[in-house]
Scaffold this motif. Sequence first.
Motif, mmCIF file in Angstrom:
data_model
loop_
_atom_site.group_PDB
_atom_site.id
_atom_site.type_symbol
_atom_site.label_atom_id
_atom_site.label_comp_id
_atom_site.label_asym_id
_atom_site.label_seq_id
_atom_site.Cartn_x
_atom_site.Cartn_y
_atom_site.Cartn_z
ATOM 1 N N ALA A 174 3.068 -55.954 9.772
ATOM 2 C CA ALA A 174 4.169 -55.628 10.671
ATOM 3 C C ALA A 174 5.363 -56.510 10.345
ATOM 4 O O ALA A 174 5.252 -57.718 10.266
ATOM 5 N N GLY A 175 6.500 -55.866 10.162
ATOM 6 C CA GLY A 175 7.720 -56.620 9.934
ATOM 7 C C GLY A 175 7.920 -57.014 8.482
ATOM 8 O O GLY A 175 7.018 -56.946 7.664
ATOM 9 N N PRO A 176 9.149 -57.435 8.170
ATOM 10 C CA PRO A 176 9.463 -57.819 6.785
ATOM 11 C C PRO A 176 8.845 -59.163 6.412
ATOM 12 O O PRO A 176 8.633 -60.017 7.262
ATOM 13 N N VAL A 177 8.573 -59.316 5.119
ATOM 14 C CA VAL A 177 8.022 -60.562 4.592
ATOM 15 C C VAL A 177 8.910 -61.032 3.451
ATOM 16 O O VAL A 177 9.272 -60.245 2.568
ATOM 17 N N TRP A 223 5.440 -64.076 0.209
ATOM 18 C CA TRP A 223 4.461 -63.119 -0.317
ATOM 19 C C TRP A 223 3.859 -63.630 -1.625
ATOM 20 O O TRP A 223 2.647 -63.551 -1.820
ATOM 21 N N ILE A 224 4.690 -64.157 -2.512
ATOM 22 C CA ILE A 224 4.191 -64.685 -3.790
ATOM 23 C C ILE A 224 3.192 -65.808 -3.542
ATOM 24 O O ILE A 224 2.154 -65.888 -4.193
ATOM 25 N N TRP A 225 3.483 -66.666 -2.571
ATOM 26 C CA TRP A 225 2.573 -67.756 -2.226
ATOM 27 C C TRP A 225 1.296 -67.232 -1.575
ATOM 28 O O TRP A 225 0.203 -67.686 -1.895
ATOM 29 N N HIS A 229 14.705 -62.697 0.198
ATOM 30 C CA HIS A 229 14.687 -61.247 0.010
ATOM 31 C C HIS A 229 13.345 -60.692 0.488
ATOM 32 O O HIS A 229 12.309 -61.306 0.296
ATOM 33 N N THR A 230 13.371 -59.518 1.126
ATOM 34 C CA THR A 230 12.139 -58.955 1.675
ATOM 35 C C THR A 230 11.422 -58.073 0.655
ATOM 36 O O THR A 230 12.037 -57.506 -0.240
ATOM 37 N N VAL A 231 10.105 -57.954 0.836
ATOM 38 C CA VAL A 231 9.243 -57.194 -0.068
ATOM 39 C C VAL A 231 8.712 -55.977 0.671
ATOM 40 O O VAL A 231 8.391 -56.052 1.858
ATOM 41 N N LYS A 232 8.629 -54.832 -0.029
ATOM 42 C CA LYS A 232 8.051 -53.610 0.530
ATOM 43 C C LYS A 232 6.905 -53.151 -0.370
ATOM 44 O O LYS A 232 6.832 -53.533 -1.537
ATOM 45 N N VAL A 233 6.044 -52.311 0.167
ATOM 46 C CA VAL A 233 4.951 -51.749 -0.621
ATOM 47 C C VAL A 233 5.557 -50.878 -1.717
ATOM 48 O O VAL A 233 6.466 -50.085 -1.473
ATOM 49 N N GLY A 234 5.074 -51.020 -2.941
ATOM 50 C CA GLY A 234 5.570 -50.257 -4.076
ATOM 51 C C GLY A 234 6.571 -51.008 -4.937
ATOM 52 O O GLY A 234 6.924 -50.547 -6.022
ATOM 53 N N ASP A 235 7.057 -52.156 -4.474
ATOM 54 C CA ASP A 235 8.002 -52.961 -5.255
ATOM 55 C C ASP A 235 7.301 -53.591 -6.449
ATOM 56 O O ASP A 235 6.134 -53.955 -6.371
ATOM 57 N N GLU A 236 8.048 -53.729 -7.559
ATOM 58 C CA GLU A 236 7.530 -54.421 -8.739
ATOM 59 C C GLU A 236 8.099 -55.840 -8.758
ATOM 60 O O GLU A 236 9.313 -56.027 -8.724
ATOM 61 N N VAL A 237 7.217 -56.816 -8.806
ATOM 62 C CA VAL A 237 7.611 -58.229 -8.820
ATOM 63 C C VAL A 237 7.276 -58.806 -10.181
ATOM 64 O O VAL A 237 6.140 -58.702 -10.641
ATOM 65 N N ARG A 238 8.282 -59.405 -10.826
ATOM 66 C CA ARG A 238 8.073 -60.098 -12.106
ATOM 67 C C ARG A 238 8.291 -61.586 -11.860
ATOM 68 O O ARG A 238 9.333 -61.984 -11.359
ATOM 69 N N LEU A 239 7.289 -62.378 -12.237
ATOM 70 C CA LEU A 239 7.345 -63.816 -12.021
ATOM 71 C C LEU A 239 7.072 -64.517 -13.332
ATOM 72 O O LEU A 239 6.047 -64.285 -13.965
ATOM 73 N N ILE A 278 3.475 -59.580 -13.972
ATOM 74 C CA ILE A 278 4.098 -58.358 -13.480
ATOM 75 C C ILE A 278 3.110 -57.725 -12.509
ATOM 76 O O ILE A 278 2.015 -57.318 -12.905
ATOM 77 N N VAL A 279 3.496 -57.653 -11.238
ATOM 78 C CA VAL A 279 2.613 -57.091 -10.221
ATOM 79 C C VAL A 279 3.371 -56.065 -9.387
ATOM 80 O O VAL A 279 4.587 -56.162 -9.212
ATOM 81 N N VAL A 280 2.629 -55.069 -8.904
ATOM 82 C CA VAL A 280 3.180 -54.057 -8.010
ATOM 83 C C VAL A 280 2.565 -54.304 -6.633
ATOM 84 O O VAL A 280 1.352 -54.390 -6.495
ATOM 85 N N VAL A 281 3.403 -54.410 -5.623
ATOM 86 C CA VAL A 281 2.955 -54.719 -4.264
ATOM 87 C C VAL A 281 2.214 -53.515 -3.699
ATOM 88 O O VAL A 281 2.760 -52.410 -3.641
ATOM 89 N N SER A 282 0.959 -53.726 -3.281
ATOM 90 C CA SER A 282 0.201 -52.637 -2.658
ATOM 91 C C SER A 282 -0.101 -52.933 -1.194
ATOM 92 O O SER A 282 -0.519 -52.039 -0.458
ATOM 93 N N GLN A 283 0.107 -54.173 -0.773
ATOM 94 C CA GLN A 283 -0.164 -54.559 0.607
ATOM 95 C C GLN A 283 0.720 -55.747 0.964
ATOM 96 O O GLN A 283 0.882 -56.666 0.162
ATOM 97 N N ILE A 284 1.277 -55.726 2.157
ATOM 98 C CA ILE A 284 2.119 -56.818 2.611
ATOM 99 C C ILE A 284 1.248 -57.826 3.348
ATOM 100 O O ILE A 284 0.542 -57.473 4.284
#
Length: 174
Positions: free
Chosen positions: A55-58, A63-65, A96-106, A114-120
């Motif tokens: 629930a709500g933005p993260v 999220w990375i942590w 910056h907030t993360v949503k399901v389906g976003d691609e995160v490059r670290l 390179i990960v794709v967010v599937s769960q917040i």
Amino acid sequence: MERVAQDEHGPAVADHRQGAGHRTVRRPDLAPPHGGESRVGGMAAADEVKAAGSAGPVRIDAWIWSVRLTKTRSMAATACRAGHVQLNGERVKPAHTVKVGDEVRLRLEGRERIVVVSQIIRKRVGAAVAVEAYVDNSPPPPPRADVLAAGVRDRGMGRPTKRDRREMERLRGL
């Protein structure tokens, strides 16, 4: 001195003072939820994800942590500020907030994840639960033998010469 006692109606606090005798005080904030037994040893894995909540933005650093891509939250925030974190191809700030389906490059410790967010997830969870929160599309890590061979000098060798530096750069592929 207070002592917590357990009876059939939940926990109670016994107040022992000199001259006051024995008095039991009912504490509703200590009662187990729904009249059931209180669990010892933490939450189950499924409950951790529910507690972490979607629930709500993260924030991206949180999220990375929480999915254990970095060891600390401050390390995640520092990576964002340094430009080592990209969200859908753009550099982002830690807030910056993360949503399901976003691609995160670290980019961290010489490796790109390179990960794709599937769960917040907001809170840090166990490694087994954290892996379910993203799809890992990262390239395989470099072989460990190659990493160690690139520019390792023996202790006590002193400062490298110009020739030594050129050999180390050649080994690293620069």
